[in-house]
Write an enzyme that holds these catalytic residues in place. Structure first.
Site, PDB file in Angstrom:
ATOM      1  N   CYS A 144      13.388 -98.548  59.074  1.00  0.00           N
ATOM      2  CA  CYS A 144      12.478 -99.921  59.489  1.00  0.00           C
ATOM      3  C   CYS A 144      11.690 -99.472  60.471  1.00  0.00           C
ATOM      4  O   CYS A 144      11.795 -99.965  61.787  1.00  0.00           O
ATOM      5  CB  CYS A 144      14.129-100.828  59.407  1.00  0.00           C
ATOM      6  SG  CYS A 144      15.014-100.186  58.149  1.00  0.00           S
TER       7      CYS A 144
ATOM      8  N   ALA B 111       8.250-101.257  61.653  1.00  0.00           N
ATOM      9  CA  ALA B 111       7.592-102.147  62.742  1.00  0.00           C
ATOM     10  C   ALA B 111       8.181-102.944  63.362  1.00  0.00           C
ATOM     11  O   ALA B 111       9.588-103.193  63.693  1.00  0.00           O
ATOM     12  CB  ALA B 111       7.277-103.436  61.474  1.00  0.00           C
TER      13      ALA B 111
ATOM     14  N   GLY C 175       6.816-100.893  65.516  1.00  0.00           N
ATOM     15  CA  GLY C 175       6.592 -99.388  65.857  1.00  0.00           C
ATOM     16  C   GLY C 175       6.297 -99.231  67.656  1.00  0.00           C
ATOM     17  O   GLY C 175       5.930 -97.804  67.459  1.00  0.00           O
ATOM     18  N   ASN C 176       7.051-100.085  68.390  1.00  0.00           N
ATOM     19  CA  ASN C 176       7.170 -99.546  69.834  1.00  0.00           C
ATOM     20  C   ASN C 176       7.709 -97.913  69.803  1.00  0.00           C
ATOM     21  O   ASN C 176       7.720 -96.672  70.360  1.00  0.00           O
ATOM     22  CB  ASN C 176       7.835-100.731  70.485  1.00  0.00           C
ATOM     23  CG  ASN C 176       7.104-101.736  70.604  1.00  0.00           C
ATOM     24  OD1 ASN C 176       5.325-101.008  70.751  1.00  0.00           O
ATOM     25  ND2 ASN C 176       7.446-102.554  72.035  1.00  0.00           N
ATOM     26  N   LYS C 177       9.416 -98.308  69.120  1.00  0.00           N
ATOM     27  CA  LYS C 177      10.061 -97.093  68.880  1.00  0.00           C
ATOM     28  C   LYS C 177       9.280 -96.065  68.092  1.00  0.00           C
ATOM     29  O   LYS C 177       9.907 -94.891  68.384  1.00  0.00           O
ATOM     30  CB  LYS C 177      11.534 -97.882  67.910  1.00  0.00           C
ATOM     31  CG  LYS C 177      12.206 -98.585  69.381  1.00  0.00           C
ATOM     32  CD  LYS C 177      13.245 -98.949  68.781  1.00  0.00           C
ATOM     33  CE  LYS C 177      14.658-100.345  69.030  1.00  0.00           C
ATOM     34  NZ  LYS C 177      13.455-101.432  69.079  1.00  0.00           N
TER      35      LYS C 177
ATOM     36  N   GLU D  42       8.318 -99.599  56.149  1.00  0.00           N
ATOM     37  CA  GLU D  42       7.896-100.516  56.336  1.00  0.00           C
ATOM     38  C   GLU D  42       8.155-101.509  54.943  1.00  0.00           C
ATOM     39  O   GLU D  42       6.492-101.278  54.124  1.00  0.00           O
ATOM     40  CB  GLU D  42       7.258-101.170  57.598  1.00  0.00           C
ATOM     41  CG  GLU D  42       6.719-102.528  57.578  1.00  0.00           C
ATOM     42  CD  GLU D  42       8.822-103.177  58.040  1.00  0.00           C
ATOM     43  OE1 GLU D  42       8.270-104.192  57.523  1.00  0.00           O
ATOM     44  OE2 GLU D  42       9.047-102.870  59.243  1.00  0.00           O
TER      45      GLU D  42
ATOM     46  N   ASP E 194      10.427 -99.409  50.172  1.00  0.00           N
ATOM     47  CA  ASP E 194      11.841 -99.389  50.650  1.00  0.00           C
ATOM     48  C   ASP E 194      12.812 -99.015  51.685  1.00  0.00           C
ATOM     49  O   ASP E 194      12.861 -97.337  50.234  1.00  0.00           O
ATOM     50  CB  ASP E 194      12.431-100.977  49.459  1.00  0.00           C
ATOM     51  CG  ASP E 194      13.681-101.197  49.630  1.00  0.00           C
ATOM     52  OD1 ASP E 194      14.224-100.877  50.771  1.00  0.00           O
ATOM     53  OD2 ASP E 194      14.561-102.202  49.235  1.00  0.00           O
TER      54      ASP E 194
ATOM     55  N   ASP F 189      16.951 -98.495  62.511  1.00  0.00           N
ATOM     56  CA  ASP F 189      16.651 -99.664  63.667  1.00  0.00           C
ATOM     57  C   ASP F 189      16.880-101.027  62.303  1.00  0.00           C
ATOM     58  O   ASP F 189      16.016-101.589  62.266  1.00  0.00           O
ATOM     59  CB  ASP F 189      15.740 -99.556  64.582  1.00  0.00           C
ATOM     60  CG  ASP F 189      16.179-100.717  65.236  1.00  0.00           C
ATOM     61  OD1 ASP F 189      17.404-100.763  65.734  1.00  0.00           O
ATOM     62  OD2 ASP F 189      14.659-101.774  65.854  1.00  0.00           O
TER      63      ASP F 189
ATOM     64  N   CYS G 269      20.412-104.924  67.759  1.00  0.00           N
ATOM     65  CA  CYS G 269      19.876-105.641  69.242  1.00  0.00           C
ATOM     66  C   CYS G 269      20.779-106.767  68.883  1.00  0.00           C
ATOM     67  O   CYS G 269      20.572-107.801  69.285  1.00  0.00           O
ATOM     68  CB  CYS G 269      18.344-105.807  69.375  1.00  0.00           C
ATOM     69  SG  CYS G 269      17.257-106.658  67.834  1.00  0.00           S
TER      70      CYS G 269
END
Length: 550
Positions: free
Chosen positions: A285, A287, A289-291, A309, A336, A356, A430
């Site tokens: 998952c 977006a 995209g930082n990770k 994504e 998916d 995530d 989170c």
């Protein structure tokens, strides 16, 4: 002499007048584009909130590289959202919109905010002209609304439209906003105020992750130290710590993708997975995209990352993040994750998965400014004489919503465990809720063990671990929303068979830990197997068979 005096007097006056007109023209242009950038962000925010599937947080949308005037845009979006229930009521009462402007409601909301609460609107742009001509009707509707709600001032009216927790966030700013709402410096004041007070908690450090695909850590430190105090984080190797409140959004290193503004807990996720260069990795998952790009940095740009994504709008943001990072080993898949076939040759060699998934976001709600969203506003607004008990708001602790999220998270984690070659899986959220964290992990443990996985301990020096709700939960990682300023959860699964399958590898008997839920027969068989491996190998590993400490 008189003629010279007149010329001297008229000269500077004419130049000043010309300069003033130029400044006004520049300000008008800036305001025109800021309102349209804000309207675009507002549209994404409202659509995502309505669907409960956000493209990104308010901050992440504003900090998008395509947004030029970030401070003005941020201020307009936040202030319009704060006053949105009032703006909607005013526009409905005034009944001034035709079909054309009803199709551009977000821009109408932004301009209406400026007419009612912000600075004077100049006749630049069709929308501005249309609403300015109806300014009297709009302001009259606001006056009638104040009377109907029995509110003495705008602040009282705002309070009536907010849930108690939501209104509390703004309370300390209301007096200053009221005094300066009509001043010429209003836009800059509001922007600076919001960036100072809402961009970071006063006690929360500014974390900066160095993108080692573009610059090494030492070079980044030297450059940032020209303006700020900088120190290296003691856990995440490419993470830097700056004083609270540092505004880096326009810094050259941020703009060119050499560093990313990323929190410590978020940066710990990719570090926990720790994929090796050359691996094939799946970000389930992906977006914004930082990770994903952090994984690419760990892999030194080698190997391949499949960034999956589902949401098309979020894919655009993901692609922008990848372009900014300079990562060349990421393939974006708009699809998916649950529908990917683990036996497909494209995925059968995946060795690490980062999962995530969508979650309640309860651990970062304050940082994302979720209190500004319509879903956090009271659904039913009572009359002034009604009981406050009839007023209710969207609640991210809603058991039914958490139950649905947990069902999806469990399904996604079970699917990740089924990939045949995967060695490491990180499940992260989170969220602060046990339902989405420990309960999800516990529910998949039997399946994980059947596939040969074990719980490992990421960042063993970190003192906050999982809630003690099942044996082995001490290997999970949590960050605290109060103490650490954000609430994250990380679980790391490592496949035992992959540890045993490595060449010339043995597991010393002293490190052998019996898997929970297994019977004595398994212990005996495992012990025999371990002794056989030990006799045929020379090298020794410190990894434990069940609970690996990383």
């Amino acid at each position: 002499m008189v003629r010279l005096k007149t010329a001297v007097a008229n000269g500077p006056s004419g130049a000043a007048r010309k300069s003033k007109n130029q400044r006004l023209s520049s300000a008008e242009r800036s305001a025109y584009f800021a309102r349209r950038e804000a309207a675009k962000v507002l549209r994404s925010v409202l659509q995502g909130d309505a669907r409960r599937r956000a493209v990104g947080s308010i901050k992440s949308l504003v900090y998008n590289p395509s947004v030029r005037n970030k401070k003005a845009t941020f201020a307009l979006v936040c202030q319009t959202l704060k006053h949105l229930p009032i703006i909607k009521d005013v526009l409905e009462t005034a009944n001034t919109l035709n079909s054309k402007w009803k199709r551009q409601l977000e821009l109408v909301y932004i301009i209406t905010y400026d007419i009612l609460f912000g600075k004077e609107i100049s006749l630049v742009g069709d929308a501005e002209k249309f609403l300015t001509l109806r300014k009297d009707a709009i302001q009259s509707a606001l006056a009638r609304l104040l009377v109907r709600r029995k509110a003495k001032c705008i602040e009282d009216l705002v309070a009536l439209y907010q849930t108690p927790g939501r209104y509390k966030v703004f309370n300390r700013f209301n007096a200053e906003m009221h005094e300066l709402s009509r001043s010429s410096c209003h836009c800059k004041f509001i922007a600076d105020m919001w960036f100072t007070n809402f961009d970071a908690d006063v006690s929360k450090p500014r974390y900066v992750r160095v993108n080692t695909l573009k610059v090494d850590v030492e070079s980044a430190v030297l450059e940032l130290r020209k303006q700020f105090m900088v120190q290296k984080d003691d856990m995440v190797p490419d993470l830097l710590v700056l004083p609270p409140g540092c505004d880096l959004h326009d810094h050259p290193l941020v703009k060119n993708g050499s560093v990313f503004l990323q929190g410590k807990a978020s940066s710990m996720v990719a570090a926990a997975l720790a994929p090796e260069p050359g691996w094939k990795v799946l970000d389930a998952c992906s977006a914004p995209g930082n990770k994903t790009v952090h994984l690419a940095a760990f892999m030194k740009g080698k190997g391949k990352i499949i960034a999956c994504e589902l949401n098309k709008e979020r894919v655009k943001r993901l692609e922008e993040t990848i372009r900014l990072s300079g990562a060349a080993n990421i393939e974006v898949l708009n699809g998916d994750f649950l529908k990917l076939d683990p036996k497909d040759p494209a995925y059968s060699e995946v060795r690490a998965i980062l999962l995530d998934p969508s979650c309640s976001g309860s651990g970062t709600a304050a940082d994302r400014l979720d209190h500004l969203l319509p879903s956090h506003t009271a659904v039913f607004l009572p009359d002034a004489s009604s009981s406050a008990d009839h007023c209710h708001a969207a609640d991210m602790t809603d058991p039914e919503r958490l139950k649905k999220l947990a069902a999806f998270q469990k399904k996604a984690l079970e699917h990740a465990l089924s990939f045949p070659a995967v060695e490491r899986i990180v499940y992260s959220t989170c969220s602060i809720h046990q339902t989405e964290n420990e309960d999800v992990v516990q529910s998949v443990l039997p399946l994980a063990i059947s596939y040969g996985f074990q719980l490992a301990t990421p960042f063993p020096q970190w003192h906050r671990r999982g809630l003690p709700v099942f044996e082995g939960s001490e290997h999970l990682l949590r960050t605290d929303v109060v103490e650490d300023k954000e609430g994250f959860f990380i679980a790391l699964f490592v496949r035992k068979t992959m540890i045993l399958a490595k060449g010339n590898l043995s597991v010393p008997k002293k490190n052998y830990v019996t898997p929970i839920l297994f019977n004595r027969m398994f212990k005996l068989m495992s012990h025999c197997r371990l002794r056989s491996i030990s006799l045929n190998t020379k090298n020794h590993s410190s990894d434990s068979l069940f609970h690996v400490t990383l």
